[in-house]
Design a protein around this motif. Structure first.
Motif, PDB file in Angstrom:
ATOM      1  N   GLY A 131      78.668  32.191  15.372  1.00  0.00           N
ATOM      2  CA  GLY A 131      79.747  32.951  16.124  1.00  0.00           C
ATOM      3  C   GLY A 131      80.914  32.389  15.853  1.00  0.00           C
ATOM      4  N   LEU A 132      81.125  31.234  16.006  1.00  0.00           N
ATOM      5  CA  LEU A 132      82.355  30.458  15.958  1.00  0.00           C
ATOM      6  C   LEU A 132      82.824  30.147  14.361  1.00  0.00           C
ATOM      7  CD1 LEU A 132      82.073  27.347  18.569  1.00  0.00           C
ATOM      8  CD2 LEU A 132      83.456  29.343  18.735  1.00  0.00           C
ATOM      9  N   LEU A 133      81.832  30.041  13.514  1.00  0.00           N
ATOM     10  CA  LEU A 133      82.064  29.832  12.116  1.00  0.00           C
ATOM     11  C   LEU A 133      82.895  31.207  11.821  1.00  0.00           C
ATOM     12  CD1 LEU A 133      79.097  28.093  10.494  1.00  0.00           C
ATOM     13  CD2 LEU A 133      81.502  27.433  10.673  1.00  0.00           C
ATOM     14  N   ILE A 134      81.960  32.196  11.987  1.00  0.00           N
ATOM     15  CA  ILE A 134      82.763  33.627  11.718  1.00  0.00           C
ATOM     16  C   ILE A 134      84.089  33.779  12.299  1.00  0.00           C
ATOM     17  CG2 ILE A 134      82.526  35.975  12.046  1.00  0.00           C
ATOM     18  CD1 ILE A 134      79.411  35.788  11.687  1.00  0.00           C
ATOM     19  N   ILE A 166      95.927  29.175  19.484  1.00  0.00           N
ATOM     20  CA  ILE A 166      94.770  29.852  19.975  1.00  0.00           C
ATOM     21  C   ILE A 166      93.338  29.368  19.475  1.00  0.00           C
ATOM     22  CG2 ILE A 166      93.542  32.163  19.568  1.00  0.00           C
ATOM     23  CD1 ILE A 166      96.222  33.214  19.443  1.00  0.00           C
ATOM     24  N   LEU A 167      93.334  28.700  18.233  1.00  0.00           N
ATOM     25  CA  LEU A 167      92.252  28.184  17.657  1.00  0.00           C
ATOM     26  C   LEU A 167      91.959  26.655  18.389  1.00  0.00           C
ATOM     27  CD1 LEU A 167      92.832  28.429  13.671  1.00  0.00           C
ATOM     28  CD2 LEU A 167      90.870  29.117  15.024  1.00  0.00           C
ATOM     29  N   ILE A 168      93.105  25.908  18.591  1.00  0.00           N
ATOM     30  CA  ILE A 168      92.974  24.825  19.401  1.00  0.00           C
ATOM     31  C   ILE A 168      92.642  24.999  20.960  1.00  0.00           C
ATOM     32  CG2 ILE A 168      94.078  22.641  20.281  1.00  0.00           C
ATOM     33  CD1 ILE A 168      96.097  23.096  17.950  1.00  0.00           C
ATOM     34  N   LEU A 172      88.813  23.740  22.231  1.00  0.00           N
ATOM     35  CA  LEU A 172      88.697  22.843  23.492  1.00  0.00           C
ATOM     36  C   LEU A 172      87.597  23.628  24.482  1.00  0.00           C
ATOM     37  CD1 LEU A 172      92.215  21.585  23.953  1.00  0.00           C
ATOM     38  CD2 LEU A 172      90.333  20.448  22.948  1.00  0.00           C
ATOM     39  N   SER A 173      87.629  24.919  24.510  1.00  0.00           N
ATOM     40  CA  SER A 173      86.862  25.758  25.387  1.00  0.00           C
ATOM     41  C   SER A 173      85.439  25.880  24.694  1.00  0.00           C
ATOM     42  CB  SER A 173      87.367  27.180  25.548  1.00  0.00           C
ATOM     43  OG  SER A 173      88.611  27.395  26.017  1.00  0.00           O
ATOM     44  N   ALA A 174      85.274  25.742  23.532  1.00  0.00           N
ATOM     45  CA  ALA A 174      83.741  25.503  22.926  1.00  0.00           C
ATOM     46  C   ALA A 174      83.109  24.088  23.433  1.00  0.00           C
ATOM     47  CB  ALA A 174      83.882  25.699  21.718  1.00  0.00           C
ATOM     48  N   LEU A 175      84.061  23.076  23.337  1.00  0.00           N
ATOM     49  CA  LEU A 175      83.572  21.818  23.745  1.00  0.00           C
ATOM     50  C   LEU A 175      83.379  21.824  25.201  1.00  0.00           C
ATOM     51  CD1 LEU A 175      85.949  19.380  21.928  1.00  0.00           C
ATOM     52  CD2 LEU A 175      83.704  19.952  21.273  1.00  0.00           C
ATOM     53  N   PHE A 176      84.149  22.361  26.199  1.00  0.00           N
ATOM     54  CA  PHE A 176      83.780  22.440  27.466  1.00  0.00           C
ATOM     55  C   PHE A 176      82.407  23.113  27.761  1.00  0.00           C
ATOM     56  CE2 PHE A 176      83.949  24.503  31.731  1.00  0.00           C
ATOM     57  CZ  PHE A 176      84.224  23.156  32.407  1.00  0.00           C
ATOM     58  N   LEU A 283      83.709  23.000  12.157  1.00  0.00           N
ATOM     59  CA  LEU A 283      84.281  23.642  13.235  1.00  0.00           C
ATOM     60  C   LEU A 283      85.684  22.887  13.727  1.00  0.00           C
ATOM     61  CD1 LEU A 283      81.306  25.027  15.437  1.00  0.00           C
ATOM     62  CD2 LEU A 283      82.559  26.471  13.904  1.00  0.00           C
ATOM     63  N   GLN A 284      85.339  21.752  13.661  1.00  0.00           N
ATOM     64  CA  GLN A 284      86.408  20.649  14.097  1.00  0.00           C
ATOM     65  C   GLN A 284      87.509  21.063  12.994  1.00  0.00           C
ATOM     66  OE1 GLN A 284      86.432  16.256  14.235  1.00  0.00           O
ATOM     67  NE2 GLN A 284      85.959  17.002  16.323  1.00  0.00           N
ATOM     68  N   ILE A 285      87.104  20.975  11.607  1.00  0.00           N
ATOM     69  CA  ILE A 285      88.126  21.139  10.608  1.00  0.00           C
ATOM     70  C   ILE A 285      88.749  22.383  10.984  1.00  0.00           C
ATOM     71  CG2 ILE A 285      88.509  21.468   8.161  1.00  0.00           C
ATOM     72  CD1 ILE A 285      88.263  18.756   8.609  1.00  0.00           C
ATOM     73  N   ALA A 286      88.155  23.767  10.812  1.00  0.00           N
ATOM     74  CA  ALA A 286      88.598  24.869  10.884  1.00  0.00           C
ATOM     75  C   ALA A 286      89.351  25.126  12.336  1.00  0.00           C
ATOM     76  CB  ALA A 286      87.764  25.693  10.747  1.00  0.00           C
ATOM     77  N   MET A 287      89.009  24.721  13.585  1.00  0.00           N
ATOM     78  CA  MET A 287      89.415  25.123  14.535  1.00  0.00           C
ATOM     79  C   MET A 287      90.343  24.093  15.336  1.00  0.00           C
ATOM     80  SD  MET A 287      86.078  26.895  16.315  1.00  0.00           S
ATOM     81  CE  MET A 287      87.349  27.620  17.839  1.00  0.00           C
TER      82      MET A 287
END
Length: 354
Positions: A131-134, A166-168, A172-176, A283-287
């Motif tokens: 989902g995150l990749l998309i 928004i991506l950043i 950070l929310s995804a890591l949390f 994901l880290q590169i893109a977001m």
């Protein structure tokens, strides 16, 4: 054997990099020296993060490996932005997405699959990452390209800044979500792969690992700045376009640390870590890395909107869909790895001929 070779490259390559840059040795020669030195330094960064990862679990271990692996590319990209090479930076971001999803994952699945018939990993993490990749690649990267067609350069940059913030925040929310609020909620139990066992000892202690990381990062920063200045002459010498240098050369050199670590983890049947390195790094590169570079570009004379070329976008979208299709069932084999590698080679040929 490989570790000794990397040590020799570092002991020889770092002094040569300093001497060569001061004496202005030929750019093509120094390009080779810089690349080999960065790859060797990345190897040390990979070993240090692997030592830290043994006691921290696959998610944090994969995140650490991806973060310090991407630190190399972030440093190269910052110096490229400073030099006004926006095309190289965007191409290297594209190359990182393709390299992680197709080359790193492909080699990991292939190497691991030659030893084990079936390798399994956390299917819940795979679906979450899908989902995150998309979102990151297809939504956040395609939208600026589509909307910028009817926008001025100023409005395109404003849109890029908004999307970057928004991506950043979402990253950070995804890591949390993964490391704090829902840590341990989605477990795969017996279906999982072999986790790092308690008997496995880290190669280095925490203090030494952190010291190696710090020293390697400083050395990479110095060598990377010099590497950027060789791009134009090397491109002319070999007939490489700015796009090819960014998508293939910079991406492979910049991601050398996680390339090696993911393959080693897959060979040890630690697929949770291998997949987390490949997909987590993407994901880290893109977001995170791409948005940070957009914001940092505001400090330089040439700004970088989050607008990729059509070939770059199509290549990234294709690689995302292929990776999701292959990994969404939570298991893999050598043939699926070969499929990912075949896709990478096809795209590599295309970018070389552009």
């Amino acid at each position: 054997m490989v570790n000794k070779l990397f040590l020799v490259f570092v002991l020889v390559g770092v002094p040569l990099s300093v001497i060569g840059s001061l004496l202005h040795w030929p750019s093509v020669l120094m390009f080779v020296v810089y690349c080999l030195t960065i790859v060797a330094l990345a190897g040390f960064m990979g070993r240090a993060t692997e030592s830290l990862a043994i006691v921290m679990g696959p998610r944090i271990g994969g995140l650490l490996n991806a973060t310090f692996g991407n630190a190399v590319e972030l440093i190269i990209s910052i110096f490229s932005l400073k030099a006004g090479l926006v095309g190289v930076v965007l191409a290297s971001l594209t190359g990182s997405v393709l390299g992680n999803l197709l080359l790193v994952a492909g080699l990991s699945f292939l190497v691991g699959g030659t030893k084990f018939k079936r390798q399994k990993f956390n299917v819940y993490d795979a679906r979450h990452n899908a989902g995150l990749l998309i979102f990151a690649v297809i939504v956040a990267f395609v939208i600026p390209e589509v909307f910028s067609q009817n926008m001025s350069d100023t409005k395109t940059m404003t849109l890029s800044i908004g999307i970057s913030i928004i991506l950043i925040l979402l990253y950070l929310s995804a890591l949390f979500f993964k490391l704090v609020s829902h840590r341990g909620v989605y477990q795969h139990g017996e279906k999982g792969t072999v986790e790092p066992n308690e008997e496995e000892e880290p190669e280095w202690g925490k203090g030494k690992a952190m010291a190696v990381l710090a020293a390697a990062t400083v050395a990479v920063a110095y060598v990377s700045e010099n590497l950027v200045h060789t791009f134009n002459e090397v491109g002319e010498a070999f007939g490489w376009s700015e796009l090819f240098i960014g998508v293939i050369i910079v991406a492979i050199v910049g991601n050398a640390a996680e390339h090696a670590s993911a393959i080693i983890m897959a060979y040890k049947n630690k697929m949770d870590i291998a997949v987390e390195i490949a997909v987590g790094s993407t994901l880290q590169i893109a977001m995170f890395v791409a948005p940070v570079l957009v914001l940092l570009s505001l400090l330089f004379p040439t700004v970088m909107p989050l607008v990729f070329s059509l070939p770059e976008l199509i290549a990234m979208v294709t690689s995302v869909f292929l990776m999701i299709t292959i990994s969404n069932d939570g298991e893999t084999n050598w043939f699926e790895g070969l499929t990912l590698l075949a896709a990478y080679l096809i795209m590599g040929i295309g970018f070389y001929l552009l």
